[in-house]
Design a protein around this motif. Structure first.
Motif, PDB file in Angstrom:
ATOM      1  N   THR A  50     -44.792 -31.096   9.247  1.00  0.00           N
ATOM      2  CA  THR A  50     -44.592 -29.881   8.461  1.00  0.00           C
ATOM      3  C   THR A  50     -43.256 -30.015   7.740  1.00  0.00           C
ATOM      4  O   THR A  50     -42.203 -30.122   8.374  1.00  0.00           O
ATOM      5  CB  THR A  50     -44.566 -28.625   9.341  1.00  0.00           C
ATOM      6  N   PHE A  51     -43.312 -30.058   6.420  1.00  0.00           N
ATOM      7  CA  PHE A  51     -42.098 -30.175   5.608  1.00  0.00           C
ATOM      8  C   PHE A  51     -41.600 -28.787   5.222  1.00  0.00           C
ATOM      9  O   PHE A  51     -42.398 -27.916   4.848  1.00  0.00           O
ATOM     10  CB  PHE A  51     -42.381 -30.979   4.338  1.00  0.00           C
ATOM     11  N   VAL A  52     -40.302 -28.606   5.292  1.00  0.00           N
ATOM     12  CA  VAL A  52     -39.681 -27.337   4.898  1.00  0.00           C
ATOM     13  C   VAL A  52     -38.826 -27.592   3.665  1.00  0.00           C
ATOM     14  O   VAL A  52     -37.828 -28.321   3.719  1.00  0.00           O
ATOM     15  CB  VAL A  52     -38.821 -26.763   6.037  1.00  0.00           C
ATOM     16  N   CYS A  53     -39.257 -27.011   2.533  1.00  0.00           N
ATOM     17  CA  CYS A  53     -38.584 -27.229   1.243  1.00  0.00           C
ATOM     18  C   CYS A  53     -38.289 -25.874   0.604  1.00  0.00           C
ATOM     19  O   CYS A  53     -38.801 -25.564  -0.472  1.00  0.00           O
ATOM     20  CB  CYS A  53     -39.453 -28.056   0.306  1.00  0.00           C
ATOM     21  N   VAL A  54     -37.505 -25.051   1.287  1.00  0.00           N
ATOM     22  CA  VAL A  54     -37.230 -23.699   0.800  1.00  0.00           C
ATOM     23  C   VAL A  54     -35.819 -23.611   0.245  1.00  0.00           C
ATOM     24  O   VAL A  54     -34.953 -24.429   0.583  1.00  0.00           O
ATOM     25  CB  VAL A  54     -37.447 -22.656   1.918  1.00  0.00           C
ATOM     26  N   PRO A  55     -35.560 -22.607  -0.606  1.00  0.00           N
ATOM     27  CA  PRO A  55     -34.230 -22.490  -1.229  1.00  0.00           C
ATOM     28  C   PRO A  55     -33.140 -22.133  -0.223  1.00  0.00           C
ATOM     29  O   PRO A  55     -33.386 -21.446   0.770  1.00  0.00           O
ATOM     30  CB  PRO A  55     -34.426 -21.356  -2.246  1.00  0.00           C
ATOM     31  N   THR A  56     -31.946 -22.618  -0.504  1.00  0.00           N
ATOM     32  CA  THR A  56     -30.752 -22.219   0.252  1.00  0.00           C
ATOM     33  C   THR A  56     -29.691 -21.825  -0.774  1.00  0.00           C
ATOM     34  O   THR A  56     -28.724 -22.561  -0.995  1.00  0.00           O
ATOM     35  CB  THR A  56     -30.237 -23.361   1.149  1.00  0.00           C
ATOM     36  N   PRO A  57     -29.867 -20.670  -1.429  1.00  0.00           N
ATOM     37  CA  PRO A  57     -28.957 -20.282  -2.516  1.00  0.00           C
ATOM     38  C   PRO A  57     -27.529 -20.039  -2.024  1.00  0.00           C
ATOM     39  O   PRO A  57     -27.309 -19.699  -0.857  1.00  0.00           O
ATOM     40  CB  PRO A  57     -29.593 -18.988  -3.041  1.00  0.00           C
ATOM     41  N   TYR A  58     -26.587 -20.205  -2.937  1.00  0.00           N
ATOM     42  CA  TYR A  58     -25.186 -19.947  -2.597  1.00  0.00           C
ATOM     43  C   TYR A  58     -24.966 -18.450  -2.436  1.00  0.00           C
ATOM     44  O   TYR A  58     -25.441 -17.644  -3.239  1.00  0.00           O
ATOM     45  CB  TYR A  58     -24.260 -20.485  -3.684  1.00  0.00           C
ATOM     46  N   SER A  59     -24.255 -18.080  -1.380  1.00  0.00           N
ATOM     47  CA  SER A  59     -23.956 -16.677  -1.109  1.00  0.00           C
ATOM     48  C   SER A  59     -22.484 -16.394  -1.378  1.00  0.00           C
ATOM     49  O   SER A  59     -21.615 -16.944  -0.676  1.00  0.00           O
ATOM     50  CB  SER A  59     -24.287 -16.317   0.347  1.00  0.00           C
ATOM     51  N   PRO A  60     -22.156 -15.561  -2.371  1.00  0.00           N
ATOM     52  CA  PRO A  60     -20.741 -15.239  -2.635  1.00  0.00           C
ATOM     53  C   PRO A  60     -20.108 -14.459  -1.488  1.00  0.00           C
ATOM     54  O   PRO A  60     -18.896 -14.458  -1.329  1.00  0.00           O
ATOM     55  CB  PRO A  60     -20.810 -14.392  -3.922  1.00  0.00           C
ATOM     56  N   VAL A  61     -20.929 -13.807  -0.681  1.00  0.00           N
ATOM     57  CA  VAL A  61     -20.408 -13.028   0.447  1.00  0.00           C
ATOM     58  C   VAL A  61     -19.859 -13.959   1.523  1.00  0.00           C
ATOM     59  O   VAL A  61     -18.711 -13.835   1.971  1.00  0.00           O
ATOM     60  CB  VAL A  61     -21.506 -12.117   1.044  1.00  0.00           C
ATOM     61  N   SER A  62     -20.687 -14.922   1.946  1.00  0.00           N
ATOM     62  CA  SER A  62     -20.267 -15.868   2.985  1.00  0.00           C
ATOM     63  C   SER A  62     -19.546 -17.078   2.412  1.00  0.00           C
ATOM     64  O   SER A  62     -18.975 -17.884   3.148  1.00  0.00           O
ATOM     65  CB  SER A  62     -21.479 -16.341   3.781  1.00  0.00           C
ATOM     66  N   GLN A  63     -19.586 -17.208   1.058  1.00  0.00           N
ATOM     67  CA  GLN A  63     -19.013 -18.357   0.361  1.00  0.00           C
ATOM     68  C   GLN A  63     -19.584 -19.675   0.901  1.00  0.00           C
ATOM     69  O   GLN A  63     -18.878 -20.651   1.136  1.00  0.00           O
ATOM     70  CB  GLN A  63     -17.483 -18.350   0.463  1.00  0.00           C
ATOM     71  N   GLY A  64     -20.899 -19.656   1.096  1.00  0.00           N
ATOM     72  CA  GLY A  64     -21.613 -20.835   1.571  1.00  0.00           C
ATOM     73  C   GLY A  64     -23.089 -20.673   1.281  1.00  0.00           C
ATOM     74  O   GLY A  64     -23.510 -19.723   0.617  1.00  0.00           O
ATOM     75  N   PHE A  65     -23.898 -21.585   1.774  1.00  0.00           N
ATOM     76  CA  PHE A  65     -25.337 -21.513   1.568  1.00  0.00           C
ATOM     77  C   PHE A  65     -25.955 -20.403   2.425  1.00  0.00           C
ATOM     78  O   PHE A  65     -25.515 -20.154   3.549  1.00  0.00           O
ATOM     79  CB  PHE A  65     -26.004 -22.851   1.902  1.00  0.00           C
ATOM     80  N   ASP A  66     -26.969 -19.767   1.865  1.00  0.00           N
ATOM     81  CA  ASP A  66     -27.709 -18.721   2.576  1.00  0.00           C
ATOM     82  C   ASP A  66     -28.916 -19.372   3.254  1.00  0.00           C
ATOM     83  O   ASP A  66     -29.843 -19.828   2.605  1.00  0.00           O
ATOM     84  CB  ASP A  66     -28.165 -17.658   1.570  1.00  0.00           C
TER      85      ASP A  66
END
Length: 221
Positions: A50-66
């Motif tokens: 099972t491949f997981v290819c979902v977005p990890t957008p940048y979060s300005p709140v945490s200043q990192g990937f969501d």
């Protein structure tokens, strides 16, 4: 083989689906953009991977990937007894400490970063000659089977490392790409400002860069 792709309608997932179907694997897409595909979660226990290819957008709140989408997907996969999970989403090395408990509950887990350009993801996947496999608990059977899916040529380079090591290589690849774009733009502006044969100087620059790339290993020591 039977293979599920979570995020199979996205850029990375979509290219992966086409790549796998071309090689006659039976592929099950799972994507929130196509609600009727969510029922395929019930099939992951029957899938080889099972491949997981979902977005990890940048979060300005945490200043990192969501990582909230990955978190939800992991819960669904654990609920439906997924067997071998292959993460292809972009994550930083700290991800594996944060999700250590969840990852440890999968029978097999591999981090396999992708090196695709958004404008031509399928072409890049078809022509990729370097494959990175991050696996903390080595399962030779799972690893060799996964390699057989992606190996296109006998001279393809296989890099076996930890999940954190694979993430480091993904981050390094992204940073290298950004530096190359910045460098190329600055060099082009400089060439345009020069009263000289820009085409010839560009060829000379390419020759120099070929040399620098070959000697990179000596510079970093």
């Amino acid at each position: 083989m039977k293979i599920a792709v979570v995020g199979g309608n996205g850029v990375v997932g979509g290219a992966l689906v086409k790549f796998l179907e071309k090689r006659e694997h039976e592929v099950f897409i799972i994507d929130t953009a196509v609600p009727e595909t969510l029922k395929n979660y019930s099939l992951v226990s029957l899938c080889d991977f099972t491949f997981v290819c979902v977005p990890t957008p940048y979060s300005p709140v945490s200043q990192g990937f969501d990582y909230s989408i990955i978190n939800l997907v992991f819960r669904k996969l654990l609920e439906h007894n997924a067997r071998a999970v292959v993460l292809r989403s972009t994550v930083t090395p700290d991800f594996f400490n944060r999700f250590h408990a969840e990852i440890g509950m999968f029978p097999s887990f591999i981090y396999m970063p992708e090196f695709l350009r958004e404008r031509c993801p399928l072409e890049d996947m078809e022509n990729c000659c370097v494959h990175v496999y991050g696996m903390d608990c080595i399962n030779e059977n799972i690893l060799s089977t996964l390699e057989s899916v992606f190996t296109i040529n006998s001279h393809d380079k296989m890099i076996h490392t930890s999940c954190v090591g694979a993430s480091f290589l993904k981050v390094a690849h992204n940073m290298w790409g950004m530096m190359n774009v910045l460098f190329a733009n600055q060099m082009w502006l400089l060439l345009e400002a020069m009263d000289t044969n820009s085409k010839k100087e560009l060829e000379n620059l390419c020759d120099l860069l070929d040399y620098l790339n070959r000697t990179f290993r000596t510079y970093h020591k």
